[in-house]
Design a protein around this motif. Structure first.
Motif, PDB file in Angstrom:
ATOM      1  N   SER B  49      35.400  47.469  40.869  1.00 45.59           N
ATOM      2  CA  SER B  49      35.665  47.221  42.284  1.00 45.59           C
ATOM      3  C   SER B  49      37.065  46.618  42.428  1.00 45.59           C
ATOM      4  O   SER B  49      37.891  46.733  41.535  1.00 45.59           O
ATOM      5  N   ALA B  72      32.355  50.733  45.856  1.00 40.05           N
ATOM      6  CA  ALA B  72      31.752  51.051  44.558  1.00 40.05           C
ATOM      7  C   ALA B  72      30.342  51.642  44.667  1.00 40.05           C
ATOM      8  O   ALA B  72      30.034  52.605  43.959  1.00 40.05           O
ATOM      9  N   GLN B  92      30.852  44.143  41.065  1.00 43.60           N
ATOM     10  CA  GLN B  92      31.539  43.798  42.309  1.00 43.60           C
ATOM     11  C   GLN B  92      31.517  42.302  42.595  1.00 43.60           C
ATOM     12  O   GLN B  92      30.529  41.628  42.345  1.00 43.60           O
ATOM     13  N   ASP B  96      34.177  41.728  47.741  1.00 48.35           N
ATOM     14  CA  ASP B  96      34.050  43.183  47.684  1.00 48.35           C
ATOM     15  C   ASP B  96      32.705  43.646  48.247  1.00 48.35           C
ATOM     16  O   ASP B  96      32.643  44.524  49.110  1.00 48.35           O
TER      17      ASP B  96
END
Ligand SMILES: Cc1ncc(C[n+]2csc(CCOP(=O)(O)OP(=O)(O)O)c2C)c(N)n1
Ligand code: SF4
Ligand code: SF4
Ligand code: SF4
Ligand SMILES: [Mg+2]
Lengths: 74, 248
Positions: B49, B72, B92, B96
């Motif tokens: 990510s 992602a 992640q 994110d």
């Protein structure tokens, strides 16, 4: 028959964060006064004979620079 | 002589770029250990990510695709649907996953995509200098909440695992922490289960891992773990929130 451990710390890759030292139940890890080539004080085992091989230090090391072996002591 | 601890094969030899004491490194290692133990290294695709772990492709010794910020789970959906025999996981951060990527994670979970999500919650945007994230605690000081998060203006932290647990799609949802060796062992069990669930075809799996950010929290690495335990754990309880044993 006591169990004994043997640790190997990669001093050049150690970042001197001190997590291994904080979580070693035997209190046998400290940070060296000298620095490695990246400017960190690397962790050292001050009393290798007292190591049980529990691997708590390695489990906490964020940089995966500790290897642990366990040996049967006579 | 028995080896108690060695570097997993699913990590490359590259040194991590993470700050000293940052537990992203511990979580990388646990994921790699699980990949080794399940024997899936040649069959796994990671999706990296955006955040401090943006360079994860340098570290996981598997095929890795880099996704745009927050996307992602969408990228992983595509990979898994085209290559259903592969084990696909995303890695992640909380900025994110819980901020820019909220839509992607909610819908991937709702669709029950057979992917595994590793969600690293360090209660801030680490990479960009420690800004407030949706997961920042009430009163927590960050660079964009210098007087502490004011919930009357910035709202309340999101408990992603509990929120996703209201959906029918997920098969496995858990929250772990890595603030001491015992928690690290527990975290690994949950991560392993999150991969097994995918391999058994049960559905979507996610493990949130509470993680330290000593640099942006302004704390020494050991103090940062204490701060995590004292402040994050009460708001983000660890445990399994959903655990299907067989397909529904
Ligand atoms: C589309 C887009 N918007 C914003 C950014 C800037 N940005 C980079 S990393 C990041 C947040 C990362 O925080 P988190 O996911 O929590 O990861 P951490 O660094 O804390 O592990 C942001 C906002 C970006 N790279 N791309
Ligand atoms: S293996 Fe256990 S006893 Fe030995 S140095 Fe590491 S933490 Fe200490
Ligand atoms: S935990 Fe690892 S990186 Fe940190 S001081 Fe110990 S050996 Fe060095
Ligand atoms: S900024 Fe925070 S999350 Fe990023 S590497 Fe440093 S300590 Fe880890
Ligand atoms: Mg973060």
């Amino acid at each position: 028959m006591a169990e004994r451990g043997k640790t190997a710390i990669d001093r050049e890759r150690c970042k001197g964060c001190g997590l291994c030292a904080a979580f070693c139940p035997r209190g046998i890890i400290s940070l060296a006064p000298e620095i490695n080539s990246r400017g960190y004080h690397p962790a050292v085992v001050t009393d290798p004979g007292a190591c049980t091989g529990c691997a708590r230090c390695a489990r906490m090391c964020p940089d995966v620079v500790i290897m642990v072996e366990r040996v049967e002591a006579a | 002589m028995a080896t108690m601890f060695a570097r997993p094969e699913a990590l490359t030899a590259n040194p991590f770029h993470y700050c000293p004491g940052c537990t992203h490194g511990v979580i990388h290692r646990l994921v790699a250990e699980v990949i080794d133990e399940l024997g899936i290294r040649e069959n796994t695709v990671a999706v990296a990510s955006v955040g401090c772990s943006v360079l994860a492709y340098n570290y996981f010794n598997v095929d890795v695709q880099q996704a745009a910020h927050g996307r992602a789970p969408a990228v992983a959906t595509g990979i898994k649907r085209v290559l259903p025999d592969r084990v696909v996981f995303t890695y992640q951060g909380d900025g994110d996953l819980a901020s820019i990527g909220t839509a992607e994670i909610v819908h991937a979970a709702a669709r029950g995509e057979k992917i595994t999500v590793i969600f690293v919650n360090n209660a801030n945007y680490g990479m960009t200098g420690g800004q407030l994230a949706p997961t920042t605690l009430p009163g927590q000081v960050t660079t964009t909440s210098p007087s502490g998060r004011d919930v009357t203006r910035a709202g309340y932290p999101i408990r992603m695992v509990e929120m996703l647990a209201t959906l029918d799609g997920p098969a496995y949802l858990a929250r772990a922490s890595v603030h001491n060796p015992a928690q690290v062992v527990k975290a690994k069990k949950m991560l392993r289960r999150a991969f097994e669930v995918q391999m058994q075809g049960l559905g979507f799996a996610l493990v949130e891992v509470l993680s330290s950010c000593p640099t942006n929290w302004g704390l020494k690495p050991v103090e940062a773990l204490r701060w995590l335990e004292k402040n994050m754990l009460p708001y983000y309880p660890t445990g399994e929130f959903k655990c299907l044993q067989q397909a529904v």
